[in-house]
Design a protein around this motif. Structure first.
Motif, PDB file in Angstrom:
ATOM      1  N   THR A  11      10.917   2.037   5.818  1.00 22.94           N
ATOM      2  CA  THR A  11      11.182   0.607   6.033  1.00 22.94           C
ATOM      3  C   THR A  11       9.968  -0.236   5.657  1.00 22.94           C
ATOM      4  O   THR A  11      10.092  -1.266   4.988  1.00 22.94           O
ATOM      5  N   GLY A  58       7.342  -1.972  -7.994  1.00 18.50           N
ATOM      6  CA  GLY A  58       7.481  -0.564  -7.657  1.00 18.50           C
ATOM      7  C   GLY A  58       6.550   0.314  -8.473  1.00 18.50           C
ATOM      8  O   GLY A  58       5.983   1.291  -7.967  1.00 18.50           O
ATOM      9  N   THR A 108       7.585   0.543   3.570  1.00 20.15           N
ATOM     10  CA  THR A 108       7.382   0.586   2.123  1.00 20.15           C
ATOM     11  C   THR A 108       8.299  -0.400   1.411  1.00 20.15           C
ATOM     12  O   THR A 108       7.890  -1.097   0.470  1.00 20.15           O
ATOM     13  N   VAL A 109       9.544  -0.471   1.873  1.00 13.90           N
ATOM     14  CA  VAL A 109      10.498  -1.409   1.274  1.00 13.90           C
ATOM     15  C   VAL A 109      10.041  -2.851   1.510  1.00 13.90           C
ATOM     16  O   VAL A 109      10.102  -3.701   0.603  1.00 13.90           O
TER      17      VAL A 109
END
Length: 249
Positions: free
Chosen positions: A46, A16, A48-49
């Motif tokens: 979504t 992250g 990015t996750v």
């Protein structure tokens, strides 16, 4: 179980932090410069996750698999004492990881389409596929030779700066005679060769060799192979353009 969960959380936090600058830049320009809402916000979140989890798994895969196997194979070849097999392996590694590189396939296909639209190639699928394949294999062969030269440099202790300077002198001279249509593609080809598989394997190979061979410094001699992998494709692709289109200038 708690240990595994803690490990995963720490890895996700590390990934992250790596993604945070990209997110800040994109979000900042979207909000303060473009001043528009993010299109398909849910899809962006979504994605990015998924990128976060993918990057975490990818980095762990490098640490657990590709780096160790690259270093162990380099050590094994060095201890075996067979320079010929080491050079053959180096060429095969560079060629195989490059010829299947998705970015190179995309660039070669796009270059073939543009060349056909410009009238440099026949507007047939066969002609375009032949041109794209020739471009791909030119790059793959050049990367194989580049890794071979880089490994030979480590074995012989040649100074890297002279090889790099000499190579770029050749690149500059070839841009004077290469067709204009191929020069840009040649420079882009040097960039797409540094793929997600090639870089860790080749770096591990160089570091492993420099660590194993007596008198070599891993910090000084172990790196630099990727520079050759970016340099030689430019020369080979311009040579391929001269062969296909003739001398430009």
């Amino acid at each position: 179980m708690s240990t595994s969960r803690s490990w995963l959380i720490n890895k996700l936090i590390a990934s992250g932090k790596d993604l945070l600058p990209i997110i800040v830049v994109v979000a900042g320009f979207q909000i303060f410069v473009l001043q528009q809402p993010v299109p398909d916000f849910l899809g962006v979140v979504t994605g990015t996750v998924l990128v976060l989890f993918g990057l975490t798994l990818f980095m762990q895969g490098l640490e657990s698999g590709l780096f160790p196997i690259g270093e162990s194979m380099a050590t094994a070849f060095a201890r075996k004492g067979s320079v010929l097999w080491l050079l053959v392996f180096s060429f095969a590694l560079g060629f195989s990881t490059t010829v299947a590189e998705p970015a190179l396939i995309a660039v070669a296909k796009e270059a073939a389409d543009i060349a056909a639209q410009a009238g440099l190639l026949e507007k047939s699928s066969e002609a375009q596929e032949s041109y794209a394949s020739g471009l791909r294999y030119s790059v793959a062969i050049s990367v194989g030779l580049a890794i071979t030269v880089g490994v030979l440099r480590i074995l012989k202790g040649w100074p890297i700066q002279y090889l790099i300077i000499g190579g770029y002198v050749v690149v500059v001279l070839m841009t004077l005679i290469a067709p204009e249509e191929i020069v840009g593609i040649a420079f882009d080809s040097g960039g797409v060769t540094t793929s997600t598989v090639t870089v860790p394997l080749v770096t591990a190979l160089g570091v492993g060799l420099a660590t194993t061979i007596r008198g070599r410094n891993p910090m000084i001699d172990g790196f630099g192979l990727i520079a050759f992998a970016s340099l030689l494709p430019m020369i080979f692709v311009m040579g391929y353009g001269i062969f296909i289109f003739g001398i430009g200038g």
